[in-house]
Design an enzyme around this catalytic site. Structure first.
Site, PDB file in Angstrom:
ATOM      1  N   PRO A 273       0.684  -1.221   0.017  1.00  0.00           N
ATOM      2  CA  PRO A 273      -0.087   0.106  -0.006  1.00  0.00           C
ATOM      3  C   PRO A 273       0.751   1.382   0.131  1.00  0.00           C
ATOM      4  CG  PRO A 273       0.178  -0.824   2.120  1.00  0.00           C
ATOM      5  CD  PRO A 273       0.777  -1.812   1.328  1.00  0.00           C
ATOM      6  N   ARG A 275      -0.879   4.895  -1.351  1.00  0.00           N
ATOM      7  CA  ARG A 275      -1.630   5.925  -1.188  1.00  0.00           C
ATOM      8  C   ARG A 275      -2.685   5.821   0.358  1.00  0.00           C
ATOM      9  NH1 ARG A 275      -4.039   8.519  -5.499  1.00  0.00           N
ATOM     10  NH2 ARG A 275      -3.360   6.520  -6.825  1.00  0.00           N
ATOM     11  N   ARG A 311      -0.766  16.102  -9.907  1.00  0.00           N
ATOM     12  CA  ARG A 311      -2.029  15.236 -10.188  1.00  0.00           C
ATOM     13  C   ARG A 311      -3.517  15.980 -10.702  1.00  0.00           C
ATOM     14  NH1 ARG A 311      -4.589  12.773  -6.403  1.00  0.00           N
ATOM     15  NH2 ARG A 311      -4.615  10.888  -7.669  1.00  0.00           N
ATOM     16  N   CYS A 342       3.373  28.931 -16.941  1.00  0.00           N
ATOM     17  CA  CYS A 342       2.905  29.338 -18.181  1.00  0.00           C
ATOM     18  C   CYS A 342       2.228  28.111 -18.879  1.00  0.00           C
ATOM     19  CB  CYS A 342       3.964  29.956 -19.090  1.00  0.00           C
ATOM     20  SG  CYS A 342       4.720  31.493 -18.182  1.00  0.00           S
TER      21      CYS A 342
HETATM   22  N1  LLP Z   1       2.824  -1.667  -6.154  1.00  0.00           N
HETATM   23  C1  LLP Z   1       2.871  -1.537  -7.330  1.00  0.00           C
HETATM   24  C2  LLP Z   1       3.563  -2.219  -8.228  1.00  0.00           C
HETATM   25  C3  LLP Z   1       2.548  -0.125  -7.923  1.00  0.00           C
HETATM   26  O1  LLP Z   1       2.677  -0.092  -9.281  1.00  0.00           O
HETATM   27  C4  LLP Z   1       1.860   0.765  -7.297  1.00  0.00           C
HETATM   28  C5  LLP Z   1       1.518   1.904  -7.734  1.00  0.00           C
HETATM   29  C6  LLP Z   1       1.686   0.446  -5.761  1.00  0.00           C
HETATM   30  C7  LLP Z   1       2.057  -0.827  -5.296  1.00  0.00           C
HETATM   31  C8  LLP Z   1       1.250   1.301  -4.680  1.00  0.00           C
HETATM   32  O2  LLP Z   1      -0.166   1.544  -5.197  1.00  0.00           O
HETATM   33  P1  LLP Z   1      -1.206   2.399  -4.201  1.00  0.00           P
HETATM   34  O3  LLP Z   1      -1.503   1.740  -2.790  1.00  0.00           O
HETATM   35  O4  LLP Z   1      -0.525   3.681  -3.967  1.00  0.00           O
HETATM   36  O5  LLP Z   1      -2.273   2.898  -5.084  1.00  0.00           O
HETATM   37  N2  LLP Z   1       0.809   8.803  -9.354  1.00  0.00           N
HETATM   38  C9  LLP Z   1      -0.610   8.070  -9.332  1.00  0.00           C
HETATM   39  C10 LLP Z   1      -0.557   6.948  -8.901  1.00  0.00           C
HETATM   40  C11 LLP Z   1       0.443   5.747  -9.537  1.00  0.00           C
HETATM   41  C12 LLP Z   1       0.277   4.588  -8.872  1.00  0.00           C
HETATM   42  C13 LLP Z   1       1.521   3.781  -9.371  1.00  0.00           C
HETATM   43  N3  LLP Z   1       1.900   2.213  -8.721  1.00  0.00           N
HETATM   44  C14 LLP Z   1      -1.622   9.157  -8.849  1.00  0.00           C
HETATM   45  O6  LLP Z   1      -1.093  10.216  -8.113  1.00  0.00           O
HETATM   46  O7  LLP Z   1      -2.653   9.010  -8.626  1.00  0.00           O
END
Ligand code: LLP
Length: 417
Positions: A273, A275, A311, A342
């Site tokens: 996890p 986010r 984002r 800009c």
């Molecule tokens: N594991 C892998 C292999 C991943 O690719 C990711 C996120 C995570 C774990 C963590 O996922 P989370 O629990 O954070 O959802 N920049 C984008 C989000 C990109 C996520 C990429 N991979 C945003 O700001 O929404």
């Protein structure tokens, strides 16, 4: 809750965000240690029913102080580059609790990871298996590996952050999972330890997780038939958070949805996890620099911009923007909260009903994940400072970048050129 109003003013734990903005200036990322801790423990407790390891996704927030707080709680880490590996080590993270994801690991990164003894490489292709085999053979060691399988499940999230569909670049397609495992089993310096699956980010339902797990379960059974047994299952990350009116599952609901399947499998569970731990443990503070009402739209030009928080521009993500100290008797208007870069795409929020004056401090909520880490120096803007609140204390955890530092690695041509 770690971000609350006290006498109307927004606080992080016991510290007024107005005072923090005054002391450290803006734009400023502010994290709450209590929130990070709570989110980690919520997840940890939700999975108490089974042997598990939480590996915080470093990509969501890689500040050393953030990583160190989590490391002290027992967290492992999900990394995708040698840079993230180095950060985890610098933050005193335990290498034995690291899983290495990502589809383009370099030889140098693999070598370093083998030297420090990480828990597992999550492998995404044949070519990568060969590369890890070569490095492990050269170092005369065994590399623990999982295959990241692509279960072809729709995560129902933004297309840029959905990863588990067969048209996505991630994972081993389901039709070649077995042949790839069998191939891995022939490589002498690889040790097959697990199976891994991550289907996307900001998921607000449990169904895609459960569906993906059901497919992985079948794969595990079939692998057993082939004589390949594994010790752990990595269920990835992806649990969503509230930015506006989403109703994502709680950690307990998330865990309980998968509990019957996980208990039946009886394997150690890894998870990644990002986010759900870091997003709502952080806010971005920004100052209203200039107001520009027009006959068509009202623009509030603030001192943070798309280089600080991309984002909204990149994913059209809606992030809540609230006044740190609301005005009592000032009319509200619809404002577009924009940066000074800009580009028309440079905005933090549009059509926000707010009463605003110059120099007001605003907080962008949910900014602890994929905020600072995605920031850039576009328009030669130094990146924001970061602080962490712990009770009634505020600690500077990253200095504001100086302008001179932006060209510290640049060189003029020789004068005669
Ligand atoms: N594991 C892998 C292999 C991943 O690719 C990711 C996120 C995570 C774990 C963590 O996922 P989370 O629990 O954070 O959802 N920049 C984008 C989000 C990109 C996520 C990429 N991979 C945003 O700001 O929404």
């Amino acid at each position: 809750m770690s971000f609350t109003r006290q006498q109307g003013t927004l606080h992080a734990e016991n510290c007024s965000l107005e005072q923090i903005a005054q002391q450290f200036s803006t734009p400023l990322y502010v994290y709450s240690k209590a929130a990070l801790t709570q989110h980690y423990l919520d997840m940890h407790q939700a999975f108490e029913f089974i042997d598990h390891q939480i590996c915080f996704a470093v990509k969501s927030n890689s500040n050393l102080a953030v990583l160190n707080v989590l490391a002290k709680l027992g967290a492992g880490f999900d990394i995708v580059t040698g840079g993230e590996l180095a950060r985890v080590l610098a933050a005193d993270g335990d290498p034995a609790k690291i899983v290495f994801s990502g589809l383009g690991k370099t030889e140098a990164d693999i070598e370093k990871a083998l030297q420090v003894g990480i828990a597992c490489f999550n492998v995404e292709s044949h070519a990568e298996l060969d590369r890890i085999q070569n490095v492990a053979a050269r170092l005369n060691t065994q590399a623990p590996i999982s295959l990241r399988v692509n279960p072809d499940v729709d995560a129902k999230t933004h297309p840029y952050i959905s990863t588990g569909l067969k048209e996505n670049k991630f994972g081993i397609p389901s039709d070649s999972v077995f042949s790839t495992y069998q191939y891995a089993a022939t490589l002498p310096n690889l040790n097959i330890v697990g199976i891994d699956c991550h289907i996307g980010s900001q998921l607000t339902e449990t169904k895609p997780f459960v569906d993906a797990l059901a497919r992985v379960e079948l794969m595990i059974a079939e692998l057993k038939q082939l004589g390949i047994t594994i010790q752990h299952i990595d269920i990835g990350g992806g649990l969503g958070v509230v930015y506006k009116d989403e109703t994502p599952p709680s950690a307990v609901e998330y865990a309980n949805a998968m509990r019957p399947q996980l208990e039946k499998l009886g394997l150690k569970v890894y998870m990644e996890p990002g986010r759900s731990i870091s997003a709502n443990a952080g806010v971005l503070l920004t100052k209203v620099d200039l107001l520009k009402p027009t006959n068509h739209r009202n623009f509030a030009i603030v001192d943070a911009a798309m280089n600080d928080l991309i984002r909204p521009s990149l994913y059209d993500a809606w992030m809540d923007i609230v006044p740190v100290k609301p005005h009592q008797d000032l009319e509200t208007k619809q404002w577009d909260i924009v940066g000074a870069i800009c580009e028309t795409g440079d905005f933090l929020g549009k059509d926000r009903e707010l009463s605003l004056q110059q120099n007001d401090i605003l907080a962008v909520l949910g900014a602890g994940a994929y905020g600072f880490v995605m920031s850039s120096n576009y328009n030669s803007r130094g990146r924001a400072a970061e602080v962490m609140v712990d009770g009634d204390q505020v600690y500077l955890i990253r200095d504001r970048e100086t302008i001179e530092s932006l060209w510290a690695n640049e060189h003029l041509l020789p004068q005669e050129a």
